[in-house]
Design a protein around this motif. Structure first.
Motif, PDB file in Angstrom:
ATOM      1  N   MET A 110       0.828  -1.210   0.000  1.00 52.46           N
ATOM      2  CA  MET A 110       0.000   0.000   0.000  1.00 52.46           C
ATOM      3  C   MET A 110       0.862   1.259   0.000  1.00 52.46           C
ATOM      4  SD  MET A 110      -3.193  -0.502  -0.328  1.00 52.46           S
ATOM      5  CE  MET A 110      -3.685   1.177   0.042  1.00 52.46           C
ATOM      6  N   ILE A 111       1.904   1.285   0.800  1.00 52.68           N
ATOM      7  CA  ILE A 111       2.776   2.462   0.848  1.00 52.68           C
ATOM      8  C   ILE A 111       3.452   2.664  -0.503  1.00 52.68           C
ATOM      9  CG2 ILE A 111       4.831   3.455   1.936  1.00 52.68           C
ATOM     10  CD1 ILE A 111       2.178   3.517   3.607  1.00 52.68           C
ATOM     11  N   SER A 112       3.853   1.568  -1.127  1.00 49.14           N
ATOM     12  CA  SER A 112       4.449   1.662  -2.462  1.00 49.14           C
ATOM     13  C   SER A 112       3.442   2.243  -3.454  1.00 49.14           C
ATOM     14  CB  SER A 112       4.908   0.278  -2.916  1.00 49.14           C
ATOM     15  OG  SER A 112       5.402   0.328  -4.218  1.00 49.14           O
ATOM     16  N   PHE A 113       2.215   1.755  -3.402  1.00 48.20           N
ATOM     17  CA  PHE A 113       1.160   2.267  -4.280  1.00 48.20           C
ATOM     18  C   PHE A 113       0.933   3.753  -4.040  1.00 48.20           C
ATOM     19  CE2 PHE A 113      -3.366   3.328  -4.787  1.00 48.20           C
ATOM     20  CZ  PHE A 113      -3.525   3.064  -6.127  1.00 48.20           C
ATOM     21  N   ILE A 114       0.828   4.136  -2.788  1.00 48.03           N
ATOM     22  CA  ILE A 114       0.591   5.537  -2.446  1.00 48.03           C
ATOM     23  C   ILE A 114       1.741   6.408  -2.933  1.00 48.03           C
ATOM     24  CG2 ILE A 114       0.436   7.143  -0.491  1.00 48.03           C
ATOM     25  CD1 ILE A 114      -1.238   4.893   0.918  1.00 48.03           C
ATOM     26  N   ASN A 115       2.965   5.957  -2.721  1.00 49.99           N
ATOM     27  CA  ASN A 115       4.127   6.726  -3.182  1.00 49.99           C
ATOM     28  C   ASN A 115       4.145   6.867  -4.699  1.00 49.99           C
ATOM     29  OD1 ASN A 115       5.220   7.289  -0.679  1.00 49.99           O
ATOM     30  ND2 ASN A 115       6.450   5.437  -0.647  1.00 49.99           N
ATOM     31  N   ASN A 116       3.770   5.813  -5.407  1.00 48.47           N
ATOM     32  CA  ASN A 116       3.818   5.837  -6.873  1.00 48.47           C
ATOM     33  C   ASN A 116       2.714   6.666  -7.510  1.00 48.47           C
ATOM     34  OD1 ASN A 116       6.103   4.260  -7.160  1.00 48.47           O
ATOM     35  ND2 ASN A 116       4.938   2.352  -7.183  1.00 48.47           N
ATOM     36  N   TYR A 117       1.549   6.686  -6.903  1.00 49.35           N
ATOM     37  CA  TYR A 117       0.416   7.277  -7.600  1.00 49.35           C
ATOM     38  C   TYR A 117      -0.215   8.495  -6.934  1.00 49.35           C
ATOM     39  CZ  TYR A 117       0.881   3.110 -10.336  1.00 49.35           C
ATOM     40  OH  TYR A 117       1.391   2.128 -11.135  1.00 49.35           O
ATOM     41  N   THR A 118       0.042   8.724  -5.661  1.00 45.13           N
ATOM     42  CA  THR A 118      -0.608   9.871  -5.042  1.00 45.13           C
ATOM     43  C   THR A 118       0.349  11.020  -4.795  1.00 45.13           C
ATOM     44  OG1 THR A 118      -0.313   9.114  -2.764  1.00 45.13           O
ATOM     45  CG2 THR A 118      -2.297   8.381  -3.915  1.00 45.13           C
ATOM     46  N   ASN A 119       1.629  10.817  -5.028  1.00 51.50           N
ATOM     47  CA  ASN A 119       2.596  11.894  -4.835  1.00 51.50           C
ATOM     48  C   ASN A 119       2.881  12.651  -6.125  1.00 51.50           C
ATOM     49  OD1 ASN A 119       2.910  11.489  -2.127  1.00 51.50           O
ATOM     50  ND2 ASN A 119       4.667  10.153  -2.334  1.00 51.50           N
ATOM     51  N   LYS A 120       2.039  12.453  -7.110  1.00 52.89           N
ATOM     52  CA  LYS A 120       2.213  13.170  -8.373  1.00 52.89           C
ATOM     53  C   LYS A 120       1.704  14.596  -8.215  1.00 52.89           C
ATOM     54  CE  LYS A 120       3.615   9.466 -10.428  1.00 52.89           C
ATOM     55  NZ  LYS A 120       4.981   9.184 -10.255  1.00 52.89           N
ATOM     56  N   TRP A 121       2.381  15.503  -8.829  1.00 51.82           N
ATOM     57  CA  TRP A 121       1.982  16.903  -8.748  1.00 51.82           C
ATOM     58  C   TRP A 121       1.919  17.486 -10.139  1.00 51.82           C
ATOM     59  CZ3 TRP A 121      -0.402  19.681  -5.406  1.00 51.82           C
ATOM     60  CH2 TRP A 121      -0.388  21.071  -5.500  1.00 51.82           C
ATOM     61  N   PHE A 122       0.968  18.294 -10.381  1.00 53.07           N
ATOM     62  CA  PHE A 122       0.891  18.960 -11.667  1.00 53.07           C
ATOM     63  C   PHE A 122       0.448  20.398 -11.441  1.00 53.07           C
ATOM     64  CE2 PHE A 122      -3.283  17.275 -10.841  1.00 53.07           C
ATOM     65  CZ  PHE A 122      -4.144  18.271 -11.263  1.00 53.07           C
ATOM     66  N   GLU A 123       0.818  21.218 -12.345  1.00 57.77           N
ATOM     67  CA  GLU A 123       0.464  22.636 -12.303  1.00 57.77           C
ATOM     68  C   GLU A 123      -0.563  22.877 -13.399  1.00 57.77           C
ATOM     69  OE1 GLU A 123       1.910  25.389 -10.606  1.00 57.77           O
ATOM     70  OE2 GLU A 123       3.223  24.164  -9.369  1.00 57.77           O
ATOM     71  N   PRO A 124      -1.787  23.221 -13.013  1.00 56.18           N
ATOM     72  CA  PRO A 124      -2.772  23.541 -14.047  1.00 56.18           C
ATOM     73  C   PRO A 124      -2.330  24.759 -14.847  1.00 56.18           C
ATOM     74  CG  PRO A 124      -3.792  23.379 -11.872  1.00 56.18           C
ATOM     75  CD  PRO A 124      -2.313  23.330 -11.685  1.00 56.18           C
ATOM     76  N   THR A 125      -2.606  24.736 -16.115  1.00 53.13           N
ATOM     77  CA  THR A 125      -2.245  25.858 -16.978  1.00 53.13           C
ATOM     78  C   THR A 125      -3.516  26.403 -17.607  1.00 53.13           C
ATOM     79  OG1 THR A 125      -0.153  24.781 -17.480  1.00 53.13           O
ATOM     80  CG2 THR A 125      -0.840  26.526 -18.965  1.00 53.13           C
ATOM     81  N   PHE A 126      -3.670  27.683 -17.492  1.00 53.50           N
ATOM     82  CA  PHE A 126      -4.817  28.350 -18.101  1.00 53.50           C
ATOM     83  C   PHE A 126      -4.299  29.391 -19.082  1.00 53.50           C
ATOM     84  CE2 PHE A 126      -7.891  26.601 -15.265  1.00 53.50           C
ATOM     85  CZ  PHE A 126      -7.282  26.498 -14.038  1.00 53.50           C
ATOM     86  N   ASN A 127      -4.831  29.356 -20.252  1.00 53.47           N
ATOM     87  CA  ASN A 127      -4.544  30.406 -21.223  1.00 53.47           C
ATOM     88  C   ASN A 127      -5.782  31.289 -21.323  1.00 53.47           C
ATOM     89  OD1 ASN A 127      -1.935  29.761 -21.976  1.00 53.47           O
ATOM     90  ND2 ASN A 127      -2.645  28.151 -23.366  1.00 53.47           N
ATOM     91  N   LEU A 128      -5.952  32.086 -20.302  1.00 46.80           N
ATOM     92  CA  LEU A 128      -7.114  32.961 -20.265  1.00 46.80           C
ATOM     93  C   LEU A 128      -6.794  34.279 -20.962  1.00 46.80           C
ATOM     94  CD1 LEU A 128      -8.182  32.507 -16.544  1.00 46.80           C
ATOM     95  CD2 LEU A 128      -9.208  31.458 -18.553  1.00 46.80           C
ATOM     96  N   VAL A 129      -7.618  34.585 -21.874  1.00 47.53           N
ATOM     97  CA  VAL A 129      -7.483  35.876 -22.540  1.00 47.53           C
ATOM     98  C   VAL A 129      -8.411  36.833 -21.797  1.00 47.53           C
ATOM     99  CG1 VAL A 129      -7.759  37.136 -24.690  1.00 47.53           C
ATOM    100  CG2 VAL A 129      -7.000  34.744 -24.722  1.00 47.53           C
TER     101      VAL A 129
END
Length: 128
Positions: A44-63
């Motif tokens: 479970m800890i391996s699964f959590i480390n592999n899949y829940t520690n991902k980070w992304f930055e949303p990008t908006f191209n708002l005019v």
């Protein structure tokens, strides 16, 4: 008007010791077998480390039209923040549900392997 970069909060690392403690507590409620607890907890800890520690930055191209007033810009900013916060909550809830589903799956996998081992032992050493 040039696009404005919106900064999002820094990534918050989950406290794995608290997560692992909770997982081990759940497992102990299922069985006191240490091999069971160690095997499922580590997976479970391996699964959590592999899949829940991902980070992304949303990008908006708002005019944003240059004709917007300061008040309208502030309103837009508040709306974007509220939308991002709500989306983050929904994603976290989804991740929590996935972790719980995986928890039960790992228990089933462990039990299935153990039953397989027992069946092999019975074949090698039948009880006469």
């Amino acid at each position: 008007m040039a696009a404005q970069v919106i900064l999002f909060p820094a990534k918050s690392e989950p406290n794995l010791t608290e997560i692992e403690k909770l997982i081990r507590e759940w497992l102990f409620n299922v069985s006191e077998d240490q091999d069971f607890i160690e095997t499922v907890a580590s997976r479970m800890i391996s699964f959590i480390n592999n899949y829940t520690n991902k980070w992304f930055e949303p990008t908006f191209n708002l005019v944003v039209p240059s004709t917007l007033t300061l008040e309208e810009r502030k309103g837009l900013w508040v709306s974007i923040e509220a939308g991002v916060d709500e989306t983050a909550k929904e994603v976290q809830e989804m991740i929590n549900k996935i972790i719980v589903e995986r928890f039960f799956l790992e228990i089933e996998i462990y039990e299935s392997k153990e039953k397989g081992k027992m069946g092999k032992k019975e074949l090698l050493c039948p009880k006469w």
